[in-house]
Motif scaffolding. Sequence first.
Motif, mmCIF file in Angstrom:
data_model
loop_
_atom_site.group_PDB
_atom_site.id
_atom_site.type_symbol
_atom_site.label_atom_id
_atom_site.label_comp_id
_atom_site.label_asym_id
_atom_site.label_seq_id
_atom_site.Cartn_x
_atom_site.Cartn_y
_atom_site.Cartn_z
ATOM 1 N N LYS A 14 -9.292 1.311 6.806
ATOM 2 C CA LYS A 14 -7.875 1.020 6.730
ATOM 3 C C LYS A 14 -6.733 2.075 6.283
ATOM 4 C CE LYS A 14 -8.755 -3.568 4.729
ATOM 5 N NZ LYS A 14 -8.554 -4.678 5.696
ATOM 6 N N CYS A 15 -7.413 2.966 5.486
ATOM 7 C CA CYS A 15 -6.484 4.128 5.137
ATOM 8 C C CYS A 15 -6.547 5.518 6.106
ATOM 9 C CB CYS A 15 -6.982 4.566 3.654
ATOM 10 S SG CYS A 15 -7.710 3.365 2.384
ATOM 11 N N CYS A 18 -3.896 7.122 8.130
ATOM 12 C CA CYS A 18 -3.053 8.083 7.657
ATOM 13 C C CYS A 18 -3.730 9.247 6.765
ATOM 14 C CB CYS A 18 -1.932 7.105 6.789
ATOM 15 S SG CYS A 18 -1.202 5.849 7.799
ATOM 16 N N HIS A 19 -4.994 8.856 6.124
ATOM 17 C CA HIS A 19 -5.528 9.841 4.948
ATOM 18 C C HIS A 19 -6.754 10.543 5.626
ATOM 19 C CE1 HIS A 19 -2.681 8.944 1.903
ATOM 20 N NE2 HIS A 19 -2.797 7.834 2.330
ATOM 21 N N VAL A 29 -0.439 11.692 8.249
ATOM 22 C CA VAL A 29 0.493 11.086 7.770
ATOM 23 C C VAL A 29 0.793 11.040 6.136
ATOM 24 C CG1 VAL A 29 1.888 8.880 7.752
ATOM 25 C CG2 VAL A 29 0.317 9.621 9.909
ATOM 26 N N ARG A 39 -6.392 13.655 -10.016
ATOM 27 C CA ARG A 39 -5.426 14.642 -9.676
ATOM 28 C C ARG A 39 -4.035 14.279 -10.106
ATOM 29 N NH1 ARG A 39 -5.681 14.840 -3.020
ATOM 30 N NH2 ARG A 39 -4.024 13.628 -3.077
ATOM 31 N N GLY A 42 1.398 13.331 -6.548
ATOM 32 C CA GLY A 42 2.079 14.233 -5.671
ATOM 33 C C GLY A 42 1.980 15.749 -5.653
ATOM 34 N N TYR A 47 2.280 19.107 1.522
ATOM 35 C CA TYR A 47 2.435 17.702 1.854
ATOM 36 C C TYR A 47 3.992 17.628 1.268
ATOM 37 C CZ TYR A 47 2.576 12.897 2.951
ATOM 38 O OH TYR A 47 2.890 11.678 3.320
ATOM 39 N N TYR A 49 6.011 15.001 -0.336
ATOM 40 C CA TYR A 49 6.219 13.814 -0.966
ATOM 41 C C TYR A 49 7.525 13.262 -1.103
ATOM 42 C CZ TYR A 49 1.239 14.606 -2.415
ATOM 43 O OH TYR A 49 -0.182 14.958 -2.529
ATOM 44 N N SER A 50 7.813 12.080 -1.072
ATOM 45 C CA SER A 50 8.853 11.461 -1.873
ATOM 46 C C SER A 50 9.281 11.766 -3.328
ATOM 47 C CB SER A 50 8.757 9.867 -1.363
ATOM 48 O OG SER A 50 8.380 9.656 -0.262
ATOM 49 N N TYR A 53 7.103 10.506 -6.358
ATOM 50 C CA TYR A 53 5.746 11.175 -6.617
ATOM 51 C C TYR A 53 5.658 12.341 -7.312
ATOM 52 C CZ TYR A 53 4.171 7.715 -3.155
ATOM 53 O OH TYR A 53 3.693 6.454 -2.567
ATOM 54 N N TRP A 63 -3.602 10.620 -11.389
ATOM 55 C CA TRP A 63 -4.185 9.087 -10.640
ATOM 56 C C TRP A 63 -5.513 8.903 -11.610
ATOM 57 C CZ3 TRP A 63 -1.154 6.335 -8.097
ATOM 58 C CH2 TRP A 63 -0.332 7.063 -7.334
ATOM 59 N N TYR A 71 -1.087 0.962 -7.882
ATOM 60 C CA TYR A 71 -0.496 1.584 -6.603
ATOM 61 C C TYR A 71 -0.859 1.150 -5.234
ATOM 62 C CZ TYR A 71 0.533 5.244 -3.236
ATOM 63 O OH TYR A 71 1.180 5.841 -2.278
ATOM 64 N N LYS A 89 6.955 6.460 1.484
ATOM 65 C CA LYS A 89 6.503 6.516 2.654
ATOM 66 C C LYS A 89 5.330 5.737 3.016
ATOM 67 C CE LYS A 89 6.571 10.952 2.958
ATOM 68 N NZ LYS A 89 6.242 12.250 3.539
ATOM 69 N N MET A 90 4.595 5.534 1.970
ATOM 70 C CA MET A 90 3.382 4.659 1.992
ATOM 71 C C MET A 90 3.774 3.062 1.599
ATOM 72 S SD MET A 90 -0.369 4.566 0.535
ATOM 73 C CE MET A 90 -1.212 3.372 0.037
HETATM 74 C C1 HEM Z 1 0.103 8.379 -0.546
HETATM 75 C C2 HEM Z 1 -3.997 5.887 -1.083
HETATM 76 C C3 HEM Z 1 -3.431 3.829 3.156
HETATM 77 C C4 HEM Z 1 0.490 6.852 4.141
HETATM 78 C C5 HEM Z 1 -1.095 7.861 -1.086
HETATM 79 C C6 HEM Z 1 -1.364 8.379 -2.570
HETATM 80 C C7 HEM Z 1 -2.686 7.698 -2.507
HETATM 81 C C8 HEM Z 1 -2.953 6.898 -1.279
HETATM 82 C C9 HEM Z 1 -3.670 7.674 -3.728
HETATM 83 C C10 HEM Z 1 -0.679 9.459 -3.370
HETATM 84 C C11 HEM Z 1 -1.524 10.773 -2.882
HETATM 85 C C12 HEM Z 1 -0.917 11.731 -4.270
HETATM 86 O O1 HEM Z 1 -0.162 11.450 -5.025
HETATM 87 O O2 HEM Z 1 -1.404 12.742 -3.732
HETATM 88 C C13 HEM Z 1 -4.510 5.345 0.098
HETATM 89 C C14 HEM Z 1 -5.362 4.467 0.279
HETATM 90 C C15 HEM Z 1 -5.047 3.693 1.341
HETATM 91 C C16 HEM Z 1 -3.952 4.325 1.876
HETATM 92 C C17 HEM Z 1 -6.606 4.304 -0.812
HETATM 93 C C18 HEM Z 1 -6.048 2.564 1.793
HETATM 94 C C19 HEM Z 1 -6.567 1.502 0.909
HETATM 95 C C20 HEM Z 1 -2.236 4.428 3.565
HETATM 96 C C21 HEM Z 1 -1.819 4.102 4.994
HETATM 97 C C22 HEM Z 1 -0.666 4.735 5.352
HETATM 98 C C23 HEM Z 1 -0.676 5.626 4.064
HETATM 99 C C24 HEM Z 1 -2.625 2.906 6.098
HETATM 100 C C25 HEM Z 1 0.225 4.972 6.595
HETATM 101 C C26 HEM Z 1 0.352 3.730 7.250
HETATM 102 C C27 HEM Z 1 0.789 7.246 2.681
HETATM 103 C C28 HEM Z 1 1.863 8.094 2.886
HETATM 104 C C29 HEM Z 1 1.812 8.791 1.380
HETATM 105 C C30 HEM Z 1 0.542 8.270 0.984
HETATM 106 C C31 HEM Z 1 2.808 8.593 3.663
HETATM 107 C C32 HEM Z 1 2.657 9.589 0.878
HETATM 108 C C33 HEM Z 1 3.935 8.780 0.288
HETATM 109 C C34 HEM Z 1 5.314 9.678 -0.017
HETATM 110 O O3 HEM Z 1 5.182 10.735 -0.395
HETATM 111 O O4 HEM Z 1 6.187 8.724 0.046
HETATM 112 N N1 HEM Z 1 -1.988 7.258 -0.533
HETATM 113 N N2 HEM Z 1 -3.371 4.885 1.012
HETATM 114 N N3 HEM Z 1 -1.774 5.690 3.313
HETATM 115 N N4 HEM Z 1 0.077 7.431 1.645
HETATM 116 FE FE1 HEM Z 1 -1.662 6.279 1.215
#
Ligand code: HEM
Length: 113
Positions: A14-15, A18-19, A29, A39, A42, A47, A49-50, A53, A63, A71, A89-90
Amino acid sequence: AEGDAAKGEKVFKKCKACHQIGEGAENKVGPQLNGVVGRAIGSVDGYKYSDGYLALGEQGEAWDEEKLMAYLLDPKDFLKEAGVKRKSKMTFKLKKEDQREDVIAYLKTFSAE
Ligand code: HEM
């Protein structure tokens, strides 16, 4: 309960929209997730970030399992509860507790601890 990393690998599908994680993982993404458990929030270079973060990372927040459980349930609520800008954005949410535990166990296999 402790998560199951093998089940978590399936949840991570599912992740993957985007990841990326693992060898050669790049920012897409969302940021690459190698070493995310432990870690600073942000903190991936290159990358964008918003603000919320970045603010948490600057406060020294990293984290851990507890933060990831909150989260992944609701990113915006997590930011709001942490007292920073709620914009994220997530918007993806993982409602099922066991799936969150399992995916975190999977993430840990790519982290040092
Ligand atoms: C950020 C985990 C699903 C888009 C993050 C972060 C984590 C994370 C831990 C923060 C990372 C950091 O601080 O460096 C996950 C996990 C997912 C998942 C485990 C699935 C269970 C998704 C999906 C999308 C997405 C499906 C897109 C549709 C993003 C974006 C950010 C983000 C865009 C940055 C947010 C921002 O800066 O506003 N995610 N994610 N993630 N994730 Fe996910």
